[in-house]
Motif scaffolding. Structure first.
Motif, PDB file in Angstrom:
ATOM      1  N   VAL A   9       7.689  -6.686  -6.372  1.00 15.27           N
ATOM      2  CA  VAL A   9       8.409  -7.104  -4.795  1.00 15.27           C
ATOM      3  C   VAL A   9       9.528  -7.388  -4.794  1.00 15.27           C
ATOM      4  O   VAL A   9      10.014  -9.232  -4.457  1.00 15.27           O
ATOM      5  CB  VAL A   9       7.593  -7.084  -4.292  1.00 15.27           C
ATOM      6  N   VAL A  20       6.539  -4.742   2.301  1.00 21.69           N
ATOM      7  CA  VAL A  20       5.754  -3.876   1.531  1.00 21.69           C
ATOM      8  C   VAL A  20       4.989  -4.961   0.561  1.00 21.69           C
ATOM      9  O   VAL A  20       3.576  -4.862  -0.353  1.00 21.69           O
ATOM     10  CB  VAL A  20       6.905  -3.641   0.220  1.00 21.69           C
ATOM     11  N   PHE A  76       9.228  -2.042  -6.983  1.00 22.31           N
ATOM     12  CA  PHE A  76      10.047  -1.762  -5.230  1.00 22.31           C
ATOM     13  C   PHE A  76      11.182  -2.571  -4.974  1.00 22.31           C
ATOM     14  O   PHE A  76      11.428  -3.580  -5.348  1.00 22.31           O
ATOM     15  CB  PHE A  76       9.033  -2.126  -3.667  1.00 22.31           C
ATOM     16  N   VAL A 110      10.866   2.195  -6.556  1.00 26.53           N
ATOM     17  CA  VAL A 110      10.412   2.619  -5.358  1.00 26.53           C
ATOM     18  C   VAL A 110      11.749   2.135  -4.566  1.00 26.53           C
ATOM     19  O   VAL A 110      11.828   1.240  -4.961  1.00 26.53           O
ATOM     20  CB  VAL A 110       9.446   2.363  -4.122  1.00 26.53           C
ATOM     21  N   SER A 112      14.840   1.527  -1.892  1.00 25.92           N
ATOM     22  CA  SER A 112      15.427   1.590  -0.866  1.00 25.92           C
ATOM     23  C   SER A 112      16.271   2.352  -0.233  1.00 25.92           C
ATOM     24  O   SER A 112      17.977   1.914  -1.079  1.00 25.92           O
ATOM     25  CB  SER A 112      15.152   0.308  -0.368  1.00 25.92           C
ATOM     26  N   VAL A 197       4.789   2.615   0.562  1.00 23.72           N
ATOM     27  CA  VAL A 197       5.246   2.604  -0.422  1.00 23.72           C
ATOM     28  C   VAL A 197       3.721   2.739  -1.608  1.00 23.72           C
ATOM     29  O   VAL A 197       4.314   2.785  -2.674  1.00 23.72           O
ATOM     30  CB  VAL A 197       5.766   0.804  -0.866  1.00 23.72           C
TER      31      VAL A 197
END
Length: 303
Positions: A9, A20, A76, A110, A112, A197
């Protein structure tokens, strides 16, 4: 955390990454590797106590990024368009992460992201903090790195800061100056990103390769103001301004263009957002939880 697949993350001590990381830790499916530049800051220490592996890495430093991503199942990734002076810095950072995720064979990233407004409008509008993320999205796809883009709507939290209601000249009314006219504005709390997420990471076959617009609801500025008035027991009204008015009142051109793009109603899917995060809060629910932040001080000004 032994035996669990690792999710990295980025920005774990910030708003998006923090949401997240918290959701992943609560869910418990994955081991969380939280990335921050300063592992000694209070938010990083808190993550470590909660069970995350906290590592130091910098989006400008390939060696530290590779160490952070090695052995991970997924990640993420959030980049910051407002950091640094170079217009293309976010793109350079995003491409570096994408290349590493591809080389290290992560199963799903994932990201953003946001739309490339300049490309969509054929140069009529430029929104640099959107456009750079759109360019990074495109690069992930170009190198065939498995990526899902989550495109957040306007943060409710912005109403506590840069777009908080301002006292009118009459001294009694607060004006909500979102330059949208009568066009509904999608909104969401950034804190509700995390569970969405987690759902995506747990279902890569369903969401890999998609652009997902996240929204908790579509309200006009007048509707936002009405809800705020009822909950705060203050007189809050729509300032009824357009992006042109916003610019004339000293608002930044790029931000005005952002609202011009919002007026084009980009794809934000409330139903899908509710599926990804069944506990996502609508604006009224969020306001109830945050109403203390909107109470007036002794001089009658919003805090």
């Amino acid at each position: 955390m032994a035996g669990k697949r690792v999710v990295v993350v980025f920005g774990a001590t910030g708003a998006q990454g923090g949401s997240v990381a918290a959701a992943l830790l609560e869910d418990g499916t994955y081991a969380v590797r939280a990335v921050t530049r300063d592992t000694s800051k209070p938010a990083a220490v808190k993550l470590k106590k909660a069970g995350a592996e906290v590592v130091s890495a910098d989006l400008d430093d390939e060696k530290s990024l590779e160490a952070a991503l090695t052995g991970a199942y997924g990640a993420f990734v959030v980049t910051n368009a407002f950091e640094g002076s170079k217009k293309d810095k976010e793109v350079i950072q995003g491409k570096l992460v994408a290349n590493l995720c591809k080389r290290l064979k992560l199963e799903l990233v994932v990201y953003s992201g946001l739309e490339n407004v300049k490309e969509i409008t054929e140069g009529k509008l430029e929104v640099p903090h959107f456009d750079s993320k759109g360019e990074v999205e495109k690069y992930f796809r170009h190198i065939d790195c498995p990526m899902t883009s989550v495109r957040l709507a306007f943060y409710y939290e912005n109403l506590l800061h840069g777009f908080k209601p301002q006292r009118n000249k009459d001294g009694r009314t607060l004006l909500l100056g979102l330059p949208m006219g009568d066009v509904p504005l999608d909104g969401i709390s950034v804190a509700d990103l995390g569970p969405a997420v987690v759902t995506i990471l747990k279902s890569p076959a369903c969401y890999k390769g998609k652009n997902i617009g996240l929204s908790a609801g579509k309200l006009t500025v007048e509707e936002y103001a009405e809800i705020m008035s009822v909950i705060t027991k203050q007189m809050i009204k729509d300032a009824k301004i357009l992006p042109e008015d916003y610019e004339q009142q000293g608002g930044a051109h790029n931000m005005a263009n952002m609202f011009r793009f919002y007026m084009m109603r980009p794809d934000r899917d409330v139903v899908l957002t509710q599926k990804l995060n069944p506990k996502v809060r609508n604006f009224q629910q969020w306001m109830e939880e945050n109403k203390k932040a909107f109470r007036s001080d002794s001089h009658g000004h919003p805090q």
